[in-house]
Design a protein around this motif. Structure first.
Motif, short mmCIF file in Angstrom:
data_model
loop_
_atom_site.label_atom_id
_atom_site.label_comp_id
_atom_site.label_asym_id
_atom_site.label_seq_id
_atom_site.Cartn_x
_atom_site.Cartn_y
_atom_site.Cartn_z
N ASP A 90 0.82 -1.21 0.00
CA ASP A 90 0.00 0.00 0.00
C ASP A 90 0.86 1.27 0.00
OD1 ASP A 90 -2.21 -1.65 2.28
OD2 ASP A 90 -2.55 -1.33 0.14
N THR A 91 2.16 1.10 0.11
CA THR A 91 3.07 2.24 0.11
C THR A 91 2.97 3.02 -1.18
OG1 THR A 91 4.62 1.22 1.65
CG2 THR A 91 5.50 2.91 0.18
N GLY A 92 2.96 4.35 -1.07
CA GLY A 92 2.93 5.20 -2.24
C GLY A 92 2.48 6.60 -1.89
N VAL A 93 2.40 7.42 -2.91
CA VAL A 93 1.85 8.76 -2.75
C VAL A 93 0.37 8.68 -3.08
CG1 VAL A 93 1.93 11.16 -3.48
CG2 VAL A 93 4.05 9.82 -3.35
N TYR A 94 -0.43 9.17 -2.17
CA TYR A 94 -1.88 9.12 -2.32
C TYR A 94 -2.41 10.51 -2.71
CZ TYR A 94 -2.22 4.41 -0.47
OH TYR A 94 -2.12 3.05 -0.30
N TYR A 95 -3.25 10.50 -3.72
CA TYR A 95 -3.82 11.73 -4.25
C TYR A 95 -5.34 11.68 -4.18
CZ TYR A 95 0.75 12.07 -6.57
OH TYR A 95 2.09 12.11 -6.85
N CYS A 96 -5.94 12.81 -3.87
CA CYS A 96 -7.38 12.91 -4.08
C CYS A 96 -7.61 13.73 -5.36
CB CYS A 96 -8.10 13.54 -2.90
SG CYS A 96 -7.72 15.26 -2.58
N ALA A 97 -8.73 13.47 -5.98
CA ALA A 97 -9.06 14.13 -7.24
C ALA A 97 -10.57 14.29 -7.33
CB ALA A 97 -8.53 13.33 -8.42
N SER A 98 -10.99 15.27 -8.11
CA SER A 98 -12.41 15.55 -8.25
C SER A 98 -12.86 15.35 -9.68
CB SER A 98 -12.72 16.98 -7.80
OG SER A 98 -12.05 17.92 -8.61
N ARG A 99 -14.09 14.92 -9.83
CA ARG A 99 -14.68 14.71 -11.14
C ARG A 99 -16.09 15.29 -11.13
NH1 ARG A 99 -15.54 8.64 -12.77
NH2 ARG A 99 -17.40 8.91 -11.49
N LEU A 100 -16.30 16.28 -11.98
CA LEU A 100 -17.61 16.92 -12.03
C LEU A 100 -18.65 15.90 -12.47
CD1 LEU A 100 -19.00 19.70 -11.70
CD2 LEU A 100 -18.61 20.06 -14.15
N VAL A 101 -19.81 15.93 -11.87
CA VAL A 101 -20.88 15.01 -12.22
C VAL A 101 -21.18 15.12 -13.71
CG1 VAL A 101 -23.31 14.49 -11.90
CG2 VAL A 101 -21.89 15.01 -9.92
N GLY A 102 -21.22 13.99 -14.38
CA GLY A 102 -21.47 13.96 -15.81
C GLY A 102 -20.21 13.92 -16.66
N ARG A 103 -19.08 14.17 -16.03
CA ARG A 103 -17.81 14.11 -16.75
C ARG A 103 -17.16 12.73 -16.57
NH1 ARG A 103 -15.52 19.30 -17.54
NH2 ARG A 103 -13.73 18.20 -18.42
#
Length: 119
Positions: A90-103
């Motif tokens: 599980d080691t690594g760099v963790y990123y959050c990201a957003s996705r607009l609804v419908g995209r």
């Protein structure tokens, strides 16, 4: 535009737990599905899981299913990733990201937070 800032990474022993948080700016947070991704050294970035804009549905990669849980608080513009029974892989760099609804694509990304799991 959405700005995302992750926090909560660190060093943990195998079998331990960590909780990551992602704080989002902007007034339209509830219009975005949110995803967590990770990238291990020398490997491509992979999807960890997604939570819908309302928080009513989630998806997890098989590798984390049953161990990781994604949640969100639309009133506080935050999304969390609870990680239990961590493994060295599980080691690594963790990123959050957003996705607009419908995209289809995740269009805004945080800077990432390092998670290291020792064996």
């Amino acid at each position: 535009q959405v700005q995302l800032v992750e926090s909560g990474g660190g060093l943990v022993q195998a079998g331990g737990s960590l909780r990551l948080s992602c704080a989002a700016s902007g007034r339209t947070f509830s219009s975005y599905a949110m995803g967590w991704f990770r990238q291990a050294p020398g490997k491509e970035r992979e999807l960890v899981g997604i939570i819908s804009a309302s928080g009513s549905s989630t998806y997890y990669a098989d590798s984390v299913k049953g161990r990781f849980t994604i949640s969100r608080d639309n009133a506080k513009n935050t999304v969390g990733l609870q990680m239990n029974n961590l493994k060295p892989e599980d080691t690594g760099v963790y990123y959050c990201a957003s996705r607009l609804v419908g995209r289809l694509d995740f269009d805004y990304w945080g800077q990432g937070t390092q998670v290291t799991v020792s064996s």
